[in-house]
Design a protein around this motif. Structure first.
Motif, PDB file in Angstrom:
ATOM      1  N   SER A 131       2.429   7.817  -0.679  1.00 24.86           N
ATOM      2  CA  SER A 131       3.908   6.851  -1.216  1.00 24.86           C
ATOM      3  C   SER A 131       3.178   6.970  -2.676  1.00 24.86           C
ATOM      4  O   SER A 131       1.822   6.628  -2.871  1.00 24.86           O
ATOM      5  CB  SER A 131       3.044   5.488  -0.353  1.00 24.86           C
ATOM      6  N   VAL A 132       4.142   6.235  -3.555  1.00 21.44           N
ATOM      7  CA  VAL A 132       4.291   6.186  -5.067  1.00 21.44           C
ATOM      8  C   VAL A 132       4.359   4.617  -5.071  1.00 21.44           C
ATOM      9  O   VAL A 132       5.809   4.317  -5.651  1.00 21.44           O
ATOM     10  CB  VAL A 132       4.814   7.301  -5.786  1.00 21.44           C
ATOM     11  N   LEU A 133       3.684   3.681  -5.753  1.00 21.21           N
ATOM     12  CA  LEU A 133       3.689   2.493  -6.185  1.00 21.21           C
ATOM     13  C   LEU A 133       3.781   2.527  -8.039  1.00 21.21           C
ATOM     14  O   LEU A 133       3.156   2.953  -8.515  1.00 21.21           O
ATOM     15  CB  LEU A 133       2.995   1.928  -5.960  1.00 21.21           C
ATOM     16  N   HIS A 134       5.114   2.497  -8.368  1.00 20.40           N
ATOM     17  CA  HIS A 134       5.234   1.546  -9.447  1.00 20.40           C
ATOM     18  C   HIS A 134       4.714   0.613 -10.149  1.00 20.40           C
ATOM     19  O   HIS A 134       5.213  -0.731  -9.604  1.00 20.40           O
ATOM     20  CB  HIS A 134       6.451   2.196  -9.850  1.00 20.40           C
ATOM     21  N   VAL A 135       3.909   0.887 -11.048  1.00 25.32           N
ATOM     22  CA  VAL A 135       3.435  -1.033 -11.370  1.00 25.32           C
ATOM     23  C   VAL A 135       4.027  -1.303 -13.330  1.00 25.32           C
ATOM     24  O   VAL A 135       3.659  -0.379 -13.271  1.00 25.32           O
ATOM     25  CB  VAL A 135       2.032  -1.417 -11.284  1.00 25.32           C
ATOM     26  N   PRO A 136       4.709  -1.847 -12.862  1.00 22.58           N
ATOM     27  CA  PRO A 136       5.491  -2.534 -14.516  1.00 22.58           C
ATOM     28  C   PRO A 136       4.518  -2.818 -15.608  1.00 22.58           C
ATOM     29  O   PRO A 136       4.458  -2.134 -16.625  1.00 22.58           O
ATOM     30  CB  PRO A 136       6.665  -3.076 -14.387  1.00 22.58           C
ATOM     31  N   GLY A 137       3.428  -3.660 -15.321  1.00 25.33           N
ATOM     32  CA  GLY A 137       2.175  -3.546 -16.198  1.00 25.33           C
ATOM     33  C   GLY A 137       1.819  -5.061 -16.112  1.00 25.33           C
ATOM     34  O   GLY A 137       2.239  -5.498 -15.194  1.00 25.33           O
ATOM     35  N   VAL A 138       0.134  -5.076 -16.197  1.00 24.92           N
ATOM     36  CA  VAL A 138      -0.517  -5.209 -16.050  1.00 24.92           C
ATOM     37  C   VAL A 138      -1.043  -6.233 -17.055  1.00 24.92           C
ATOM     38  O   VAL A 138      -1.483  -5.363 -18.004  1.00 24.92           O
ATOM     39  CB  VAL A 138      -1.691  -5.475 -14.698  1.00 24.92           C
ATOM     40  N   ASN A 139      -1.460  -7.366 -17.406  1.00 24.15           N
ATOM     41  CA  ASN A 139      -2.047  -7.996 -18.040  1.00 24.15           C
ATOM     42  C   ASN A 139      -4.085  -8.154 -18.449  1.00 24.15           C
ATOM     43  O   ASN A 139      -4.618  -8.892 -19.214  1.00 24.15           O
ATOM     44  CB  ASN A 139      -1.312  -9.376 -18.882  1.00 24.15           C
ATOM     45  N   GLY A 140      -4.383  -8.301 -16.944  1.00 18.74           N
ATOM     46  CA  GLY A 140      -5.823  -8.463 -16.476  1.00 18.74           C
ATOM     47  C   GLY A 140      -6.285  -7.398 -15.688  1.00 18.74           C
ATOM     48  O   GLY A 140      -5.254  -7.064 -14.791  1.00 18.74           O
ATOM     49  N   SER A 141      -7.139  -7.385 -15.543  1.00 16.37           N
ATOM     50  CA  SER A 141      -8.130  -6.410 -14.488  1.00 16.37           C
ATOM     51  C   SER A 141      -6.785  -6.955 -12.363  1.00 16.37           C
ATOM     52  O   SER A 141      -6.932  -8.301 -12.956  1.00 16.37           O
ATOM     53  CB  SER A 141      -9.497  -7.131 -14.038  1.00 16.37           C
ATOM     54  N   ILE A 142      -7.440  -6.098 -12.029  1.00 18.15           N
ATOM     55  CA  ILE A 142      -6.519  -6.007 -10.500  1.00 18.15           C
ATOM     56  C   ILE A 142      -6.689  -5.558  -9.893  1.00 18.15           C
ATOM     57  O   ILE A 142      -7.076  -4.061  -9.577  1.00 18.15           O
ATOM     58  CB  ILE A 142      -5.111  -6.945 -10.513  1.00 18.15           C
ATOM     59  N   LYS A 143      -7.053  -5.765  -8.390  1.00 16.20           N
ATOM     60  CA  LYS A 143      -8.025  -4.709  -7.084  1.00 16.20           C
ATOM     61  C   LYS A 143      -6.166  -4.516  -6.121  1.00 16.20           C
ATOM     62  O   LYS A 143      -5.464  -4.871  -6.498  1.00 16.20           O
ATOM     63  CB  LYS A 143      -8.650  -6.114  -6.005  1.00 16.20           C
ATOM     64  N   VAL A 144      -6.401  -2.868  -6.276  1.00 20.81           N
ATOM     65  CA  VAL A 144      -5.515  -2.729  -5.234  1.00 20.81           C
ATOM     66  C   VAL A 144      -5.646  -1.714  -4.552  1.00 20.81           C
ATOM     67  O   VAL A 144      -6.852  -1.327  -4.507  1.00 20.81           O
ATOM     68  CB  VAL A 144      -4.574  -1.564  -6.092  1.00 20.81           C
ATOM     69  N   TYR A 145      -4.777  -1.864  -2.568  1.00 20.06           N
ATOM     70  CA  TYR A 145      -5.461  -1.453  -2.259  1.00 20.06           C
ATOM     71  C   TYR A 145      -3.743  -0.536  -1.008  1.00 20.06           C
ATOM     72  O   TYR A 145      -2.988  -1.482  -1.434  1.00 20.06           O
ATOM     73  CB  TYR A 145      -6.314  -1.260  -1.217  1.00 20.06           C
ATOM     74  N   CYS A 146      -4.105   0.305  -0.580  1.00 21.62           N
ATOM     75  CA  CYS A 146      -3.233   0.523   0.568  1.00 21.62           C
ATOM     76  C   CYS A 146      -3.608   0.140   2.223  1.00 21.62           C
ATOM     77  O   CYS A 146      -4.710   0.945   2.217  1.00 21.62           O
ATOM     78  CB  CYS A 146      -2.507   1.280   0.077  1.00 21.62           C
ATOM     79  N   GLU A 147      -2.323  -0.055   3.413  1.00 22.39           N
ATOM     80  CA  GLU A 147      -2.659   0.051   4.535  1.00 22.39           C
ATOM     81  C   GLU A 147      -1.857   1.511   5.325  1.00 22.39           C
ATOM     82  O   GLU A 147      -0.931   2.041   4.600  1.00 22.39           O
ATOM     83  CB  GLU A 147      -2.552  -0.752   5.463  1.00 22.39           C
ATOM     84  N   ALA A 148      -2.909   2.215   6.583  1.00 24.21           N
ATOM     85  CA  ALA A 148      -1.686   2.886   6.253  1.00 24.21           C
ATOM     86  C   ALA A 148      -1.609   3.338   8.104  1.00 24.21           C
ATOM     87  O   ALA A 148      -2.884   2.901   8.736  1.00 24.21           O
ATOM     88  CB  ALA A 148      -2.251   4.858   6.037  1.00 24.21           C
ATOM     89  N   ARG A 149      -0.578   3.678   8.901  1.00 15.58           N
ATOM     90  CA  ARG A 149      -0.855   2.989  10.088  1.00 15.58           C
ATOM     91  C   ARG A 149      -0.179   4.409  11.577  1.00 15.58           C
ATOM     92  O   ARG A 149       0.752   5.304  10.230  1.00 15.58           O
ATOM     93  CB  ARG A 149      -0.237   1.881  10.498  1.00 15.58           C
ATOM     94  N   ASN A 150      -0.034   4.805  12.248  1.00 20.57           N
ATOM     95  CA  ASN A 150       0.656   5.340  13.435  1.00 20.57           C
ATOM     96  C   ASN A 150       0.410   4.502  14.733  1.00 20.57           C
ATOM     97  O   ASN A 150      -0.239   3.759  14.991  1.00 20.57           O
ATOM     98  CB  ASN A 150       0.385   7.071  13.182  1.00 20.57           C
ATOM     99  N   ASP A 151       0.732   5.285  15.854  1.00 24.64           N
ATOM    100  CA  ASP A 151       0.596   5.378  16.804  1.00 24.64           C
ATOM    101  C   ASP A 151      -0.615   5.392  17.249  1.00 24.64           C
ATOM    102  O   ASP A 151      -0.904   4.030  18.190  1.00 24.64           O
ATOM    103  CB  ASP A 151       1.110   6.133  17.726  1.00 24.64           C
ATOM    104  N   ARG A 152      -1.679   5.150  16.678  1.00 25.34           N
ATOM    105  CA  ARG A 152      -3.198   5.145  17.028  1.00 25.34           C
ATOM    106  C   ARG A 152      -3.715   4.195  16.628  1.00 25.34           C
ATOM    107  O   ARG A 152      -4.669   3.507  16.590  1.00 25.34           O
ATOM    108  CB  ARG A 152      -3.719   6.614  17.002  1.00 25.34           C
ATOM    109  N   GLY A 153      -3.264   4.093  15.273  1.00 30.21           N
ATOM    110  CA  GLY A 153      -3.938   2.068  14.963  1.00 30.21           C
ATOM    111  C   GLY A 153      -3.724   2.047  13.644  1.00 30.21           C
ATOM    112  O   GLY A 153      -2.538   2.966  12.714  1.00 30.21           O
ATOM    113  N   LEU A 154      -4.913   1.419  12.313  1.00 30.04           N
ATOM    114  CA  LEU A 154      -4.116   1.631  10.992  1.00 30.04           C
ATOM    115  C   LEU A 154      -5.632   1.748  10.612  1.00 30.04           C
ATOM    116  O   LEU A 154      -6.845   1.806  10.625  1.00 30.04           O
ATOM    117  CB  LEU A 154      -3.615  -0.352  11.113  1.00 30.04           C
ATOM    118  N   SER A 155      -5.210   2.398   9.441  1.00 28.93           N
ATOM    119  CA  SER A 155      -7.102   2.634   8.848  1.00 28.93           C
ATOM    120  C   SER A 155      -6.427   1.224   6.944  1.00 28.93           C
ATOM    121  O   SER A 155      -5.317   2.120   6.759  1.00 28.93           O
ATOM    122  CB  SER A 155      -6.786   4.212   8.353  1.00 28.93           C
ATOM    123  N   VAL A 156      -7.453   1.299   6.828  1.00 34.99           N
ATOM    124  CA  VAL A 156      -7.391   0.428   5.085  1.00 34.99           C
ATOM    125  C   VAL A 156      -8.384   1.832   4.338  1.00 34.99           C
ATOM    126  O   VAL A 156      -9.033   2.350   3.967  1.00 34.99           O
ATOM    127  CB  VAL A 156      -8.187  -0.374   4.945  1.00 34.99           C
TER     128      VAL A 156
END
Length: 840
Positions: A131-156
């Motif tokens: 997955s590709v996330l397009h961020v139009p722009g920010v003016n300060g520091s910010i945190k980012v992460y992603c979750e992934a899931r399948n039939d076995r469960g969820l990973s961060v």
């Protein structure tokens, strides 16, 4: 646990079967190779505890007639929660500038979906991975992460940070790390980078005027970074300078650092004193000359040195603090020649033009006589010209003349000659001092060696102490800073070197030794470079302490084969082993694998202390605990561990193996290991379970220590710390060891082993309650079952291979004297050298 296997048959010779995973060769000890019968071989690969990274495609390969023959592939798949193959990374951007972030995770099972979180807020919904996330722009520091899931469960995923680029901070720790007469080396650390790579740094310098005392700005210098180090040349000797630095990224320039002041070193004066004149009387000779300008002096004036000669003979030189000399007894200086030079603490400059001291009357007489001789010469010249003109007119058609008789002066010609007693020329073609920058070696190695570089002029080489394949070791004397002289040993690379790689290989040894500080590891004094005429590359010289008693191997040989043999006590021999073990323990704590430990590479100083030396094959390990030899090179096979001979893998445990061989050399007083066994036969000799035999007059407890170093399983060998403790106990005690327990040689496998041992002990328990421990040779306490399998080979496979695969099975405690005999087995027992062999 997963076990994979493949087999091949029909080949005429034993093949080299290689395990492959996803196109890469596997390097692991979890492989077994078995000869089932003629032209039939089988191999296994075990994964003891399958993890996600073990998933992949596996197969075997055999090279035949230059072509690779592959087996059918097998796949290991591991189902579980999604596994991230690409996580959000830290990003640095300008305010309001758009950017993309990528997140990818895989199964099995598939499909895998990804959800983004930006600044603690969910962005959109789950989308297929990647997955590709397009961020139009920010003016300060910010945190980012992603979750992934399948039939076995969820990973961060990991949490990434989006930084806003800003102007960098001022550089820190600006230091002048090396100062010479005309150049310096400047070093600094970058400050806060502003979340953007630094592109260049600006160096501002100013020079203090020696006449006005004011700072004069010098042209700025722009340097590319990294590295954060630069050499600045073209400076004036014995002058005061100031320097400061600022750095720039793609946003702008940082503030300047604070000014750092320094002074260049002194040099010998650059010019000779001028206007040397004299005033002579019967009682006194006075000489005066003009003092040097500050720019020409090159340092702080120490004195003026005056040399003079009389009647062609050099007289004793004299020193004067002022630019004036008054010498009593002027008459004794008639027809004397004087010269003067300025001197600093570095040395003296060029000599002034010579001045001949003569009385004034003599000078006036000489002037008058000179005028008379000039008149006579002019008259003679006119007469000759008239004679020549008349001769040409009379014999203008003739081609043969007798001019020789006309031009030949009467009598013998007077010749004036002189011999220079000493000359000095500041402009002569001298070989420049070599620097590390002239070698063509990598920057990391230059940085490590820069503070141990010693000028060649401080070294005086003596006679040769030894010579080898890559160079020689010479005795030398090193002039120290306090003008004292230290006796040293200098390792000089062969003079026929032609490439920078040869020099770099030699200097790596010095780089390892630079940080060594231990009484049992040889200490590096420095590195020097010998500049050669008409050669681009200098010869590197590694300066080491002088070892009075030479290498340990030669010392041991001389004790029994020298012209004057001597006796070495057992306590002294154990002390030698202790010194080597302590040095190797120190090296292992520094993550250094020596790879060439032997008695020949251990040195004895004047206090009879052994120092581990010769790190030509050493390697620094930065991660993991092993090093793999990449190319074929000359290696000391009789000191190399079994796994190193097989797979070119070197660890601290392989150094322990070499230490055991070194112990054997010490107890054998310098004999060559494995007498009668060729180098090419060593591997076959060891793989059969054979080891070095006990040296003559070697105690059993000492032999057991060295024998423990030769376990076929590397982790079952003692550590150097354990070896130190064992040898210290021997050194303190030196009491007779108890009689060695008989050892049983048994060729067993599987459950039959327990039955036979129960019979052999008369049904006694072999567990902890009985106080005894039975097991395979060199077996570690706490070994897992899979590791024990590495030591045991099935009897059928052993017979097919045809080798001697008997393994020692013996008690690890003293049995009660009343223990029952081995009933039912006694008729098959025969004694050989205190060993009991049971044929079952």
């Amino acid at each position: 646990m997963v076990r994979l296997g493949c087999a091949i048959e029909g080949l005429m010779s034993e093949p080299d079967i290689i395990w492959m995973k996803d196109g890469e060769k596997l390097y692991s000890t979890d492989q077994m190779y078995i000869t089932l019968e003629a032209q039939h071989w089988e191999t296994f690969y075990s994964v003891r505890n399958v993890q996600q990274q073990d998933a992949g495609k596996y197969w075997c390969e055999v090279e035949l007639h230059g072509k690779a023959m592959s087996s059918e592939p097998a796949w290991i798949t591991v189902e579980g929660v999604p596994h991230f193959v690409l996580e959000p990374q830290d990003v640095a951007t300008l305010p309001g500038v758009s950017f993309n972030l990528t997140c990818a995770a895989v199964g099995p099972p598939e499909p895998v979906e990804v959800l983004w979180w930006l600044g603690g807020t969910q962005v959109g919904d789950y989308t297929p991975s990647p997955s590709v996330l397009h961020v139009p722009g920010v003016n300060g520091s910010i945190k980012v992460y992603c979750e992934a899931r399948n039939d076995r469960g969820l990973s961060v995923s990991r949490t990434g940070t989006v930084h806003i680029k800003v102007v960098p901070g001022a550089p820190r720790d600006v230091q002048v790390v090396q100062v010479l007469e005309n150049n310096i080396t400047l070093n600094w650390s970058p400050g806060f980078t502003g979340h953007s790579d630094l592109q260049n740094c600006t160096i501002q310098m100013s020079k203090m005027s020696k006449t006005s005392g004011r700072k004069m700005p010098l042209p700025e210098r722009l340097v590319t970074v990294p590295p954060f180090q630069v050499e600045i040349g073209g400076l004036q000797c014995f002058s005061n300078y100031s320097v400061r630095i600022r750095c720039a990224n793609d946003v702008g320039n940082s503030p300047f650092s604070s000014w750092v002041n320094f002074q260049t070193l002194e040099s010998a004066p650059l010019a000779a004193p001028k206007n040397l004149t004299f005033d002579l009387s019967e009682q006194q000779l006075t000489l005066t000359w003009a003092g040097l300008e500050v720019e020409d002096l090159g340092g702080k004036l120490l004195a003026y040195k005056m040399q003079w000669s009389l009647g062609g003979e050099r007289q004793d030189a004299m020193l004067f603090v002022e630019n004036k000399a008054q010498l009593s007894g002027g008459g004794r200086f008639f027809n004397a020649t004087f010269q003067v030079a300025a001197c600093t603490v570095v040395g003296c400059g060029p000599w002034s033009l010579p001045v001949l001291v003569m009385p004034a009357s003599a000078l006036d007489g000489q002037t008058q006589r000179g005028h008379m001789w000039v008149g006579l010469l002019l008259g003679l010249l006119v007469a000759i010209m008239v004679g020549l003109l008349l001769t040409v007119l009379v014999h203008r058609r003739g081609k043969e003349t007798q001019f020789g008789s006309v031009f030949k002066p009467p009598g013998n010609e007077s010749t004036v000659t002189f011999t220079a007693a000493r000359s000095f020329n500041r402009q002569r073609a001298e070989l420049p001092e070599s620097t590390l920058d002239s070698l063509g070696i990598n920057d990391d190695l230059k940085t490590k060696l820069r503070d141990v570089l010693i000028p060649e002029r401080l070294l005086t080489l003596g006679h040769m102490l030894g010579k080898g394949e890559f160079g020689s070791v010479r005795e030398a004397y090193l002039k120290m800073e306090d003008s004292s002289v230290q006796k040293v040993a200098v390792k000089v690379l062969k003079t026929d070197i032609s490439t920078s790689s040869d020099i770099e290989q030699c200097l790596k040894e010095a780089a390892y030794m630079k940080d060594f500080h231990h009484p049992n590891v040889i200490q590096l004094i420095g590195v020097s470079l010998h500049r050669r005429l008409h050669q681009r590359l200098p010869v590197p010289m590694v300066i080491l302490p002088f070892m009075k008693h030479g290498d340990l191997h030669t010392f041991l040989l001389m004790s029994r084969l020298g012209d004057d043999p001597f006796t070495l006590s057992l306590q002294t021999l154990i002390q030698f082993m202790l010194d080597v073990a302590r040095g190797m323990e120190y090296l292992s704590s520094k993550n250094i694998i020596h790879r060439d430990l032997a008695a020949r590479n251990c040195m004895l100083n004047e206090n009879m202390t052994v120092c581990v030396a010769d790190f030509g094959l050493s390697k620094k390990i930065y991660s993991g605990d092993y090093y793999r030899q990449g190319s074929v090179s000359k290696l000391p096979v009789k000191w190399i561990a079994l796994e190193s001979l097989a797979d070119n893998v070197y660890t601290t445990q392989s150094d322990v193996w070499a230490f055991g061989v070194t112990m054997w050399e010490v107890m054998a007083l310098g004999q060559t290991p494995y007498p009668g066994v060729e180098n090419s036969e060593i591997y076959e000799y060891l793989i059969k379970g054979e080891r070095l035999k006990k040296p003559p007059d070697c105690r059993d407890d000492i032999y057991e220590i060295m024998h423990s170093c030769w376990s076929p399983v590397p982790k079952c060998r003692p550590s150097f710390q354990q070896l130190i403790e064992q040898l210290e106990n021997l050194w303190v005690g030196l009491s007779p060891a108890p009689a060695k327990e008989p050892q049983l040689y048994v060729n067993l496998e599987g459950d039959d082993l327990d039955v036979a041992m129960e019979q052999a002990t008369g049904g006694a328990s072999s567990g902890p309650e009985a106080g005894c421990s039975w097991g395979a040779p060199w077996q570690c306490v706490g070994m897992e079952e899979e590791e024990k399998d590495w030591l045991m080979v099935s009897s059928g496979a052993a017979l097919a291979i045809g080798g001697d695969y008997r393994y020692i099975i013996g008690p690890r405690c003293s049995l009660d004297e009343e223990a029952r005999p081995l009933d039912g087995l006694s008729e098959d027992i025969r004694e050989e050298d205190d060993d009991v062999v049971i044929n079952v």
